[in-house]
Design an enzyme around this catalytic site. Structure first.
Site, PDB file in Angstrom:
ATOM      1  N   PRO A   1      -7.607   1.277  12.107  1.00 21.33           N
ATOM      2  CA  PRO A   1      -7.568   0.622  13.430  1.00 21.33           C
ATOM      3  C   PRO A   1      -7.030  -0.811  13.381  1.00 21.33           C
ATOM      4  O   PRO A   1      -6.298  -1.238  14.278  1.00 21.33           O
ATOM      5  CB  PRO A   1      -9.034   0.663  13.877  1.00 21.33           C
ATOM      6  CG  PRO A   1      -9.574   1.888  13.233  1.00 21.33           C
ATOM      7  CD  PRO A   1      -8.902   1.928  11.877  1.00 21.33           C
TER       8      PRO A   1
ATOM      9  N   GLU B   1      -4.871  -1.971  11.124  1.00 21.92           N
ATOM     10  CA  GLU B   1      -3.429  -1.855  10.903  1.00 21.92           C
ATOM     11  C   GLU B   1      -2.716  -1.543  12.213  1.00 21.92           C
ATOM     12  O   GLU B   1      -1.650  -2.098  12.508  1.00 21.92           O
ATOM     13  CB  GLU B   1      -3.138  -0.744   9.889  1.00 21.92           C
ATOM     14  CG  GLU B   1      -1.652  -0.496   9.684  1.00 21.92           C
ATOM     15  CD  GLU B   1      -1.342   0.638   8.722  1.00 21.92           C
ATOM     16  OE1 GLU B   1      -0.150   0.954   8.560  1.00 21.92           O
ATOM     17  OE2 GLU B   1      -2.289   1.206   8.143  1.00 21.92           O
TER      18      GLU B   1
ATOM     19  N   ILE C   1       0.862  -1.180   0.000  1.00 26.97           N
ATOM     20  CA  ILE C   1       0.000   0.000   0.000  1.00 26.97           C
ATOM     21  C   ILE C   1       0.896   1.227   0.000  1.00 26.97           C
ATOM     22  O   ILE C   1       1.842   1.324   0.789  1.00 26.97           O
ATOM     23  CB  ILE C   1      -0.988  -0.001   1.186  1.00 26.97           C
ATOM     24  CG1 ILE C   1      -1.945   1.195   1.066  1.00 26.97           C
ATOM     25  CG2 ILE C   1      -0.280  -0.034   2.535  1.00 26.97           C
ATOM     26  CD1 ILE C   1      -3.181   1.087   1.934  1.00 26.97           C
ATOM     27  N   ALA C   2       0.634   2.140  -0.925  1.00 25.33           N
ATOM     28  CA  ALA C   2       1.491   3.307  -1.126  1.00 25.33           C
ATOM     29  C   ALA C   2       0.779   4.548  -0.598  1.00 25.33           C
ATOM     30  O   ALA C   2       0.013   5.195  -1.308  1.00 25.33           O
ATOM     31  CB  ALA C   2       1.839   3.460  -2.604  1.00 25.33           C
TER      32      ALA C   2
ATOM     33  N   GLU D   1       4.554   9.795   1.270  1.00 20.98           N
ATOM     34  CA  GLU D   1       5.249  10.494   0.204  1.00 20.98           C
ATOM     35  C   GLU D   1       6.379  11.325   0.791  1.00 20.98           C
ATOM     36  O   GLU D   1       6.344  11.680   1.979  1.00 20.98           O
ATOM     37  CB  GLU D   1       4.282  11.419  -0.552  1.00 20.98           C
ATOM     38  CG  GLU D   1       3.174  10.695  -1.268  1.00 20.98           C
ATOM     39  CD  GLU D   1       2.266  11.633  -2.048  1.00 20.98           C
ATOM     40  OE1 GLU D   1       1.329  11.137  -2.681  1.00 20.98           O
ATOM     41  OE2 GLU D   1       2.511  12.860  -2.032  1.00 20.98           O
TER      42      GLU D   1
ATOM     43  N   ASN E   1       3.282   8.240  16.670  1.00 16.03           N
ATOM     44  CA  ASN E   1       2.647   8.226  17.992  1.00 16.03           C
ATOM     45  C   ASN E   1       2.090   9.591  18.380  1.00 16.03           C
ATOM     46  O   ASN E   1       1.131   9.678  19.153  1.00 16.03           O
ATOM     47  CB  ASN E   1       3.635   7.721  19.042  1.00 16.03           C
ATOM     48  CG  ASN E   1       3.777   6.210  18.994  1.00 16.03           C
ATOM     49  OD1 ASN E   1       3.196   5.549  18.136  1.00 16.03           O
ATOM     50  ND2 ASN E   1       4.537   5.650  19.919  1.00 16.03           N
TER      51      ASN E   1
END
Length: 382
Positions: free
Chosen positions: A244, A246, A125-126, A129, A370
């Site tokens: 969530p 992930e 998943i990109a 950037e 975080n």
């Protein structure tokens, strides 16, 4: 933890855990040093994992998957951390496959998921950037509609599985004037694709065997039918719905890492002699390990409660953010204390604790930094 069983674990998951542990120990761990030096796992590692049912374990069998649920993905990530293996299965299984399951058309599911489950296709998943980081609303990559195609231009960085990826979920602006409401998810099949380039494999502090690459899209054409979801502009909402899960993958890995670090250190201090006695005989050693064990136990019980809620479809974004930031912070602290107890040997890379120290640090950054996690929690207090 002695005598403790996670409330979401079942007999079937326990058996799955045993088989996963054996697979990582026999098939992946012996190659880890070589993979770290080359910056990526061998391509056939994906085929081997697919052959034994580790890829897309939570995807329905009708799409070639294992027919399990997120508990199976949790087990995979826990055992991978216990084996000290770096492998981008969390992105492939727990993230990309579930974007396709949740938002893909029937044709898209049948086209991509079976090939992901077999290892024929590696997924990435990109999102990130250069200069953008966690601020997904500010992505600059564009996917401009042109007839039946999207024309994609932009650059992505820090992309897990980017070196091997055959299928990439690209976060792009389909309507730059609409801000977050102009973001869409477009699936890109990379094989022999004009205009698509892979940059260098980035040399990281840790997790060196898990390839992390730069990707470039220069007038790349893909069918508009590769859009995930019924209409353009749904991408940001889709990302928020899936993040969530992930973050739970990251939290599960962090709490598993803490326990593994404590096990390794306990073994070390019982065998290491200092001033004529075992290092484990010193009160400071015992107290430090007691502190670490307490933190790891709290982490596991909190993550387990999050898992129960996730499997019931009840985990909210703020609680997932709490789990992600706190466990990754505490993992860094616990591993640091364990490294200290190794003395000078803890700084030598042939000792697992040194590699764990390097691997742990990115947990506070990826999946949303975080600081972003704390902001999400803080918003619930307003």
């Amino acid at each position: 933890m002695d005598g403790y069983t996670s409330p979401w674990m079942t007999e079937e998951l326990t058996l799955f855990s045993d088989s996963v542990a054996r697979f990582f120990e026999t098939e992946f761990a012996p190659h880890q040093e070589r993979w770290e030096k080359q910056g990526h796992v061998d391509r056939d590692a994906w085929s081997k994992a697919g052959a034994v049912g580790l890829l897309c374990a939570s995807v329905p069998e009708e799409y070639g998957g294992g027919g399990g649920h997120f508990g199976h993905e949790a087990v995979l990530n826990i055992e991978m951390n216990r084996a000290l293996v770096n492998f981008g299965i969390g992105v492939h299984n727990g993230i990309v496959s579930h974007y396709i399951l949740s938002y893909g058309t029937e044709e898209q599911k049948r086209r991509w998921l079976p090939r992901m489950a077999s290892g024929e296709m590696v997924a990435a998943i990109a999102m990130s950037e250069p200069g953008v980081g966690s601020d997904l609303k500010s992505v600059r990559t564009k996917a401009v509609a042109d007839g039946d195609d999207f024309v994609i231009n932009g650059a992505k960085t820090f992309i897990t599985n980017g070196y091997h990826a055959d299928l990439i979920c690209v976060v792009a602006k389909t309507d730059p004037e609409r801000g977050a409401k102009g973001i869409s998810l477009v699936m890109v099949e990379t094989t022999d694709l004009p205009g698509f380039r892979r940059g260098r494999i980035l040399e990281k502090l840790g997790q060196k065997a898990q390839d992390t690459a730069e990707l470039f899209f220069d007038d790349v054409r893909v069918p508009r039918a590769n859009l995930l979801g019924p209409k353009e502009g749904d991408g940001f909402a889709q990302l928020m719905q899936q993040l969530p899960q992930e973050r739970m993958i990251i939290a599960l890995s962090a709490q598993a890492s803490m326990h593994r670090a404590i096990e390794l250190t306990s073994d070390y201090v019982h065998s290491r002699k200092v001033f004529g006695q075992n290092l484990s005989d010193f009160q400071n050693t015992r107290f430090k390990l007691a502190e670490c064990k307490t933190v790891a136990t709290i982490a596991t019980t909190f993550v387990d409660q999050c898992m129960v809620r996730l499997l019931a479809g009840e985990l909210d974004s703020a609680t997932a953010a709490m789990a992600k930031w706190w466990t990754t912070q505490k993992n860094c602290e616990v591993v640091d204390e364990c490294l200290q107890l190794h003395g000078g040997y803890g700084y030598i890379m042939e000792y697992p604790i040194a590699r764990m120290y390097a691997n742990a640090r990115v947990g506070k950054i990826y999946g949303g930094s975080n600081e972003i996690m704390k902001e999400l929690v803080a918003r619930t207090l307003d």
